[in-house]
Design a protein around this motif. Structure first.
Motif, short mmCIF file in Angstrom:
data_model
loop_
_atom_site.label_atom_id
_atom_site.label_comp_id
_atom_site.label_asym_id
_atom_site.label_seq_id
_atom_site.Cartn_x
_atom_site.Cartn_y
_atom_site.Cartn_z
N GLU A 267 0.83 -1.21 0.00
CA GLU A 267 0.00 0.00 0.00
C GLU A 267 0.86 1.25 0.00
O GLU A 267 0.62 2.20 -0.75
CB GLU A 267 -0.91 0.00 1.23
CG GLU A 267 -2.17 -0.81 1.05
CD GLU A 267 -3.22 -0.47 2.11
OE1 GLU A 267 -3.26 0.68 2.55
OE2 GLU A 267 -3.96 -1.39 2.50
N PHE B 50 -2.47 5.29 -6.30
CA PHE B 50 -3.84 5.37 -5.81
C PHE B 50 -3.89 6.41 -4.68
O PHE B 50 -3.75 6.04 -3.52
CB PHE B 50 -4.31 4.01 -5.31
CG PHE B 50 -4.13 2.90 -6.31
CD1 PHE B 50 -5.02 2.75 -7.37
CD2 PHE B 50 -3.06 2.01 -6.20
CE1 PHE B 50 -4.85 1.72 -8.28
CE2 PHE B 50 -2.89 0.99 -7.12
CZ PHE B 50 -3.79 0.85 -8.17
N ASP C 11 -9.79 4.10 -1.87
CA ASP C 11 -9.59 3.41 -3.15
C ASP C 11 -8.28 2.63 -3.14
O ASP C 11 -8.17 1.57 -3.76
CB ASP C 11 -9.57 4.44 -4.29
CG ASP C 11 -9.31 3.80 -5.63
OD1 ASP C 11 -10.11 2.96 -6.05
OD2 ASP C 11 -8.27 4.14 -6.25
N ARG D 100 -6.85 1.08 -0.56
CA ARG D 100 -7.03 -0.20 0.15
C ARG D 100 -7.69 -1.22 -0.76
O ARG D 100 -7.24 -2.36 -0.90
CB ARG D 100 -7.89 0.02 1.39
CG ARG D 100 -7.08 0.42 2.61
CD ARG D 100 -7.86 0.13 3.89
NE ARG D 100 -9.10 0.89 3.97
CZ ARG D 100 -9.17 2.14 4.42
NH1 ARG D 100 -8.08 2.75 4.84
NH2 ARG D 100 -10.32 2.78 4.47
N ARG D 101 -8.77 -0.79 -1.37
CA ARG D 101 -9.47 -1.66 -2.32
C ARG D 101 -8.54 -2.15 -3.42
O ARG D 101 -8.46 -3.34 -3.72
CB ARG D 101 -10.60 -0.85 -2.96
CG ARG D 101 -11.99 -1.37 -2.75
CD ARG D 101 -12.95 -0.76 -3.74
NE ARG D 101 -12.85 0.69 -3.86
CZ ARG D 101 -13.54 1.54 -3.09
NH1 ARG D 101 -14.35 1.07 -2.18
NH2 ARG D 101 -13.40 2.84 -3.24
N SER D 102 -7.86 -1.20 -4.03
CA SER D 102 -7.05 -1.51 -5.21
C SER D 102 -5.91 -2.46 -4.88
O SER D 102 -5.62 -3.40 -5.63
CB SER D 102 -6.49 -0.21 -5.81
OG SER D 102 -7.53 0.68 -6.12
N ALA E 262 -5.78 -4.48 -2.28
CA ALA E 262 -6.33 -5.79 -1.89
C ALA E 262 -6.63 -6.63 -3.12
O ALA E 262 -6.29 -7.81 -3.18
CB ALA E 262 -7.59 -5.59 -1.05
N ALA E 263 -7.26 -6.02 -4.12
CA ALA E 263 -7.59 -6.77 -5.34
C ALA E 263 -6.32 -7.21 -6.05
O ALA E 263 -6.22 -8.36 -6.52
CB ALA E 263 -8.45 -5.90 -6.26
N TYR F 225 -3.80 -3.79 -15.23
CA TYR F 225 -4.53 -3.28 -14.07
C TYR F 225 -4.15 -1.83 -13.79
O TYR F 225 -5.01 -0.97 -13.56
CB TYR F 225 -4.22 -4.15 -12.86
CG TYR F 225 -4.99 -3.82 -11.60
CD1 TYR F 225 -6.32 -4.17 -11.46
CD2 TYR F 225 -4.37 -3.16 -10.54
CE1 TYR F 225 -7.02 -3.88 -10.31
CE2 TYR F 225 -5.07 -2.87 -9.38
CZ TYR F 225 -6.38 -3.22 -9.27
OH TYR F 225 -7.08 -2.93 -8.12
N GLY G 234 -5.43 0.42 -16.52
CA GLY G 234 -6.87 0.63 -16.45
C GLY G 234 -7.31 1.44 -15.24
O GLY G 234 -8.50 1.68 -15.06
N SER G 235 -6.38 1.79 -14.38
CA SER G 235 -6.73 2.55 -13.17
C SER G 235 -6.60 4.05 -13.39
O SER G 235 -6.55 4.82 -12.42
CB SER G 235 -5.82 2.15 -12.01
OG SER G 235 -5.89 0.76 -11.81
N ASP H 163 -12.32 5.79 -10.51
CA ASP H 163 -13.60 5.09 -10.56
C ASP H 163 -13.96 4.58 -9.18
O ASP H 163 -13.17 3.91 -8.53
CB ASP H 163 -13.54 3.94 -11.56
CG ASP H 163 -12.26 3.15 -11.44
OD1 ASP H 163 -12.06 2.21 -12.18
OD2 ASP H 163 -11.43 3.50 -10.54
N PRO I 100 -16.67 2.14 -7.14
CA PRO I 100 -17.54 1.01 -7.50
C PRO I 100 -18.97 1.41 -7.24
O PRO I 100 -19.84 0.68 -7.19
CB PRO I 100 -17.08 -0.10 -6.56
CG PRO I 100 -16.53 0.63 -5.36
CD PRO I 100 -15.96 1.92 -5.88
#
Lengths: 202, 202
Positions: A137, A144, A149, A151-153, A155-156, A192, A195-196, A200, A202
């Motif tokens: 992170e 990011f 966003d 954390r989400r990004s 994690a994925a 990835y 595309g970020s 965006d 969710p």
DNA sequence: GCATAGTGTTGAACGTTGTTCAAGTGAACA
DNA sequence: TGTTCACTTGAACAACGTTCAACACTATGC
């Protein structure tokens, strides 16, 4: 000759057992790690491990903390601060795949082991689990900016790398593509990150 | 009363055992599936399973083929031909995550089980394993026109979804992000597809 | 200095597992 | 009718995680 030894404190015993488990696990995988083998390896009776470390679940968790720590150190070595963020992301992917390849048996234990006793993980284990993720992170913060966003990004992304490593290691990708895990990981990270671009939610 | 029964052919026995294993596995997970329980469930002695199906590895593989088949059918139901390719990709992600949520114990068995006897997988198992992937490849063909790039791209995407499902199911993502697996999967697919614009070769 | 409590340790045991063994039954074939 | 062979069985084997009951020793209370 039944005696109180006290040659090792509880903490020393935990480290000793985890160390031996790591040795055996690196050579033979999870199936090689048994209480009786660990006991003779550390020079005690099986029951002593139950007193100092705990049951099999506890032993494996102690081993996994070591693996997680080595993964974190391995990743840290790969992260150079002054670099383009995309290159940092690729370096993390490379580092993860290299670690899995070099420590595939220990990594499999970390991933595969199913505890008999379900229930919340100990705090020290959750901490060790989140430490490599926190590292990523921090390294990908420029990519990011928004914390939520991020954390989400991350994690994925982390889970995706995990998946590539897992399927590749169990041979479940070789029948569909000739590419190896590092190639797929780089492909995924590149797309990835590309595309970020737009912010965006969710 | 030791007799030649012949009430079931070999194929019927395999189906019967796999069916019972599926019942038990869906309710109790891998730990609940034992040879003795399976034997009493199908009304035979344990050794009969060894004669008709094989050892534990064979039993679990037979069960996993069923799970793979149900996953394939579940995905197929979600794919509508006349749709934007990006929406198809999102539908696949949704379908995968929904299947894992609804069949988490069976999916865990499919993913976690480590065969005692390493070695090449049987042909019928590899076939069942590649069938869902072939489905996805076909559905996402508009997105990846080049066949070689398509194999790579779908393999990476499939592994990534696998990773999100795996980490989410074992609770290893809840401590880093509050988002659930479907959300992360959609995020990843969206960015992955968006980043696949230019034709990039690794 | 002496009794007492408590901790660490042990070998043996319990219950369960996957797997194999030796034997027996009955159908199919000569 | 005799023989062969696939199938089935209960029992046994080795190994597993875990627990038990007992023993040795240290530390404490007086």
């Amino acid at each position: 000759m039944v005696a109180r030894r006290l040659e090792h404190t509880r903490e020393e015993m935990i480290d000793l057992v985890a160390e031996k488990a790591e040795e055996i696990g690196a050579r033979e995988g999870l199936a090689g790690i048994t209480m009786r083998r660990l006991a003779t390896a550390v020079g005690y009776a099986p029951n002593s491990i139950y007193h100092s470390v705990g049951d099999m679940d506890a032993v494996i968790l102690r081993l996994n903390v070591r693996t997680l720590d080595r993964l974190r150190r391995s990743l840290q070595r790969r992260i150079r601060p002054a670099r383009a963020p995309e290159d940092t992301a690729l370096a993390i992917a490379d580092g993860y795949m290299a670690f899995v390849r070099q420590n595939h048996r220990l990594w499999s234990i970390l991933v595969d082991y199913a505890r008999r006793d379900q229930g919340p993980l100990p705090d020290w284990y959750e901490a060790a689990l989140s430490r490599p993720l926190a590292l990523v992170e921090e390294a990908l913060a420029p990519l990011f900016p928004d914390p939520e966003d991020r954390r989400r990004s991350v994690a994925a992304l982390w889970a995706a790398l995990h998946g590539i490593a897992a399927l590749s290691l169990s041979g479940k990708l070789g029948m569909v593509t000739p590419d190896d895990a590092p190639t797929l990981a780089r492909l995924l990270v590149r797309r990835y990150v590309a595309g970020s671009g737009g912010s965006d939610s969710p």
